[in-house]
Design a protein around this motif. Structure first.
Motif, short mmCIF file in Angstrom:
data_model
loop_
_atom_site.label_atom_id
_atom_site.label_comp_id
_atom_site.label_asym_id
_atom_site.label_seq_id
_atom_site.Cartn_x
_atom_site.Cartn_y
_atom_site.Cartn_z
N GLN A 251 0.82 -1.20 0.00
CA GLN A 251 0.00 0.00 0.00
C GLN A 251 0.86 1.26 0.00
O GLN A 251 0.51 2.25 -0.64
CB GLN A 251 -0.96 0.01 1.17
CG GLN A 251 -0.29 0.04 2.54
CD GLN A 251 -1.20 -0.42 3.64
OE1 GLN A 251 -2.02 -1.30 3.44
NE2 GLN A 251 -1.04 0.15 4.81
N ASN A 252 2.02 1.25 0.69
CA ASN A 252 2.91 2.40 0.67
C ASN A 252 3.52 2.59 -0.71
O ASN A 252 3.68 3.72 -1.18
CB ASN A 252 4.01 2.26 1.71
CG ASN A 252 3.49 2.41 3.12
OD1 ASN A 252 2.37 2.86 3.33
ND2 ASN A 252 4.29 2.01 4.09
N PRO B 125 -11.22 9.14 4.58
CA PRO B 125 -11.00 8.37 3.35
C PRO B 125 -12.24 8.31 2.47
O PRO B 125 -12.14 8.22 1.26
CB PRO B 125 -10.59 6.99 3.83
CG PRO B 125 -11.05 6.91 5.24
CD PRO B 125 -11.10 8.31 5.77
N ASN C 84 -10.76 -0.31 -1.15
CA ASN C 84 -9.75 -0.44 -0.10
C ASN C 84 -9.47 0.98 0.38
O ASN C 84 -8.89 1.78 -0.35
CB ASN C 84 -8.49 -1.09 -0.66
CG ASN C 84 -7.39 -1.18 0.36
OD1 ASN C 84 -7.49 -0.67 1.48
ND2 ASN C 84 -6.30 -1.81 -0.03
N THR C 85 -9.86 1.31 1.60
CA THR C 85 -9.72 2.69 2.08
C THR C 85 -8.37 2.95 2.75
O THR C 85 -8.15 4.05 3.26
CB THR C 85 -10.86 3.03 3.06
OG1 THR C 85 -10.81 2.13 4.16
CG2 THR C 85 -12.20 2.98 2.37
N THR C 86 -7.46 1.99 2.75
CA THR C 86 -6.17 2.22 3.40
C THR C 86 -5.23 3.10 2.59
O THR C 86 -4.28 3.66 3.13
CB THR C 86 -5.44 0.88 3.69
OG1 THR C 86 -5.25 0.19 2.46
CG2 THR C 86 -6.24 0.03 4.65
N ASP C 87 -5.49 3.26 1.29
CA ASP C 87 -4.59 4.04 0.43
C ASP C 87 -5.12 5.44 0.11
O ASP C 87 -4.52 6.16 -0.67
CB ASP C 87 -4.35 3.31 -0.89
CG ASP C 87 -3.64 1.99 -0.69
OD1 ASP C 87 -2.96 1.82 0.33
OD2 ASP C 87 -3.77 1.12 -1.57
N GLU D 47 -4.10 14.30 6.82
CA GLU D 47 -5.11 13.25 6.82
C GLU D 47 -6.49 13.87 6.62
O GLU D 47 -6.80 14.92 7.20
CB GLU D 47 -5.07 12.51 8.16
CG GLU D 47 -5.55 11.10 8.09
CD GLU D 47 -5.31 10.36 9.40
OE1 GLU D 47 -6.23 9.64 9.80
OE2 GLU D 47 -4.24 10.52 10.00
N TRP E 261 -6.00 11.47 2.07
CA TRP E 261 -4.85 12.32 2.31
C TRP E 261 -4.76 13.45 1.30
O TRP E 261 -5.30 13.37 0.20
CB TRP E 261 -3.54 11.52 2.28
CG TRP E 261 -3.35 10.67 1.06
CD1 TRP E 261 -3.70 9.36 0.91
CD2 TRP E 261 -2.79 11.06 -0.20
NE1 TRP E 261 -3.38 8.92 -0.34
CE2 TRP E 261 -2.81 9.93 -1.05
CE3 TRP E 261 -2.25 12.24 -0.69
CZ2 TRP E 261 -2.34 9.97 -2.36
CZ3 TRP E 261 -1.78 12.28 -1.99
CH2 TRP E 261 -1.81 11.15 -2.81
#
Length: 168
Positions: A4-5, A159, A54-57, A156, A60
């Motif tokens: 993801q990073n 998301p 996928n809300t992890t990416d 942040e 921001w």
């Protein structure tokens, strides 16, 4: 490094290259006249059910000094009832820029089984003397970032930004 990073870094690098190179080649610096559009690029993915993302990416806003301006990039998921989103960047008043994501004009088929959403990734370049950049969705402020230093900053934001109450 987690996948993801790497995806986030890849998106930021791609958007920065796509945005900065054309702006530098055509002299995209200096104060933009008030209420004028500013050069920007964006891409969207969707619409699909908000639960499928996928809300992890996402969630921001990033700003970084790039020569005589700042590159502003962001990724967010916006719920909406139609099939399209639009994004524009304007110099609202001297040095105060607004990134407007518009889901009000969404048209097309409506999903009746779930809440529809679209991921939007965008980039713009503003002059180094900007005062602030505000992200708005349907004219509602999500986040304002100040020009308070020359260091890269990652802010942040939610998301998923909900713009409708249809289907949950």
């Amino acid at each position: 490094m987690p996948l993801q990073n790497l995806r986030i870094i890849g998106i930021v690098v791609l958007i920065t290259v796509v945005l900065v190179v054309p702006l530098v080649l055509v002299g995209g610096t200096g104060q933009t006249p008030t209420n004028e559009s500013v050069g920007s690029v964006y891409s969207t993915g969707g619409p699909k059910c908000v639960d499928a993302f996928n809300t992890t990416d996402v969630g921001w806003i990033h700003e970084v000094s790039m020569g005589d301006g700042y590159s502003i990039t962001s990724a967010v998921i916006v719920t909406h009832s139609g099939s399209e989103l639009d994004a524009t960047v304007r110099n609202q008043t001297d040095g105060q820029y607004t990134i407007q994501i518009d889901a009000n004009g969404s048209t097309g088929p409506r999903n009746t089984t779930c809440k529809s959403a679209t991921e939007i990734v965008f980039a713009t370049k503003v002059p180094s003397d900007f005062e602030s950049v505000t992200l708005q969705v349907n004219n509602h402020e999500v986040k304002t970032i100040p020009n308070d230093d020359s260091m890269p900053d990652l802010y942040e934001i939610p998301p998923v930004i909900n713009t409708s109450t249809e289907n949950g």
